[in-house]
Scaffold this active site. Sequence first.
Site, mmCIF file in Angstrom:
data_model
loop_
_atom_site.group_PDB
_atom_site.id
_atom_site.type_symbol
_atom_site.label_atom_id
_atom_site.label_comp_id
_atom_site.label_asym_id
_atom_site.label_seq_id
_atom_site.Cartn_x
_atom_site.Cartn_y
_atom_site.Cartn_z
ATOM 1 N N GLN A 105 1.130 -1.218 0.126
ATOM 2 C CA GLN A 105 -0.515 0.677 -0.146
ATOM 3 C C GLN A 105 0.956 1.370 0.046
ATOM 4 O O GLN A 105 2.014 1.256 1.047
ATOM 5 C CB GLN A 105 -0.924 -0.044 1.545
ATOM 6 C CG GLN A 105 -1.706 1.419 1.178
ATOM 7 C CD GLN A 105 -2.736 1.598 2.115
ATOM 8 O OE1 GLN A 105 -2.355 1.577 3.571
ATOM 9 N NE2 GLN A 105 -3.650 0.686 2.156
ATOM 10 N N TYR A 175 -5.804 10.832 4.140
ATOM 11 C CA TYR A 175 -5.138 11.298 3.543
ATOM 12 C C TYR A 175 -4.719 11.999 2.360
ATOM 13 O O TYR A 175 -5.863 12.835 1.860
ATOM 14 C CB TYR A 175 -3.680 9.755 3.425
ATOM 15 C CG TYR A 175 -3.897 9.153 5.128
ATOM 16 C CD1 TYR A 175 -4.598 9.120 5.450
ATOM 17 C CD2 TYR A 175 -2.828 8.109 4.030
ATOM 18 C CE1 TYR A 175 -4.657 8.054 6.417
ATOM 19 C CE2 TYR A 175 -2.266 7.449 5.758
ATOM 20 C CZ TYR A 175 -3.234 7.223 6.325
ATOM 21 O OH TYR A 175 -2.748 6.302 7.427
ATOM 22 N N ALA A 350 -9.637 -7.329 7.566
ATOM 23 C CA ALA A 350 -8.556 -6.606 8.734
ATOM 24 C C ALA A 350 -8.722 -7.392 9.894
ATOM 25 O O ALA A 350 -8.007 -8.054 10.476
ATOM 26 C CB ALA A 350 -8.993 -5.470 8.498
#
Length: 396
Positions: A105, A175, A350
């Site tokens: 990532q 982000y 996750a």
Amino acid sequence: MDQIARTSPIIFERAKLGPLELRNRTIKAATFEGRAPRGVVTDELIEFHREVAAGGVGMTTVAYLASSPEGRTDRHQIHLRSDAVAGLRKLTDAVHAEGAAVAAQIGHAGPVANAASNRAPALAPSAQLSPLSMRITRKASAKDLRRIVADHARGARFAIDSGFDSVEVHLGHNYLASSFLSPAINKRTDSYGGSLENRARFAREILRAVRDEVGSEIAVTAKLNMDDGVRGGLWLDESLQVAKWIEDDAALDALELTCGSSLKNPLYLFRGDAPLDDFAATMPQPQRAGLHAVGRHFFKEYPYSPLYLLDSARQFRAELEMPLILLGGIGDYDSMSTAMDEGFEFVAMARALLREPNLVRRIEADHERRSLCIHCNRCMPTIYSGTRCVLVADPA
């Protein structure tokens, strides 16, 4: 559909992701591991991903590899550069030895970056007070943006050199690229602000640069917010249009759908409990007292339910042709198969894999097996000390 979900084997069949073939359709979603205290790969980071790979996933995702030094969330994080390659190669070799693929990532934290830790200003579309650092972010210049686009392409090349099979470009969670998409954060009046087309320009330039760099050598995916969960932020109708433009640009092999803002509303993605006491315990005074006073405004609590992003994601599936990765509330065979029946090509997990790294193998062997994760979110405060499920006994 329930009968189909219980009998469909497609989740455990081999599947193509661009030029890559995965052994099944499960992906370990990127969760910051907190295992690079000096900004380099450690044995603990390698073992974290090796264990998940041994547990049966088709691909694990290393998070988060910053494209630029100031793009780290803090300095105890890997940024993609030549002297990181040897350590990352050890990691990818370990994952491959277990039969899984591995993705990097990549992205730039932007306003989510810790300016004090990085010893560099946090960049954002517009100068404003960061609720994380309580410092003013610096407005990214056009020159900054050109450099960061090039840094993403360079980072993707380092990922290839390091043995990764895929890169996932981070366009979510406010982000930097995500913050440009958000009208609540992006107040620019140049070609990167104002209209949705302008706000999407930076993200599209990044994806194009990455694809141009890697060609068909590795797979390219992205993680895109469906909505920010923030008043005045990116909402689903705009995000869907961005996704259509991304599809038209033909830069991706698949798109992973996410939501929420690490900057302003982090639990909107995770759903479940808001463990304020655990968060406070990681902080010095007076931040600890401040969190107890106002924490409920930042760590808002949302109820958990299986497949909790499916309703929103269906709207993307109905409008897009590209492969989609469904995230959120997937922890058993029925939820995996429902995702396949709904037309999603892959599922990402996750927290369930933090609780049980071998969950995929367990589900493949027993279709009645369900994740032991209780969605307490007490894993979240551990992210800078080694992300883990606190309910699992430490073998040491």
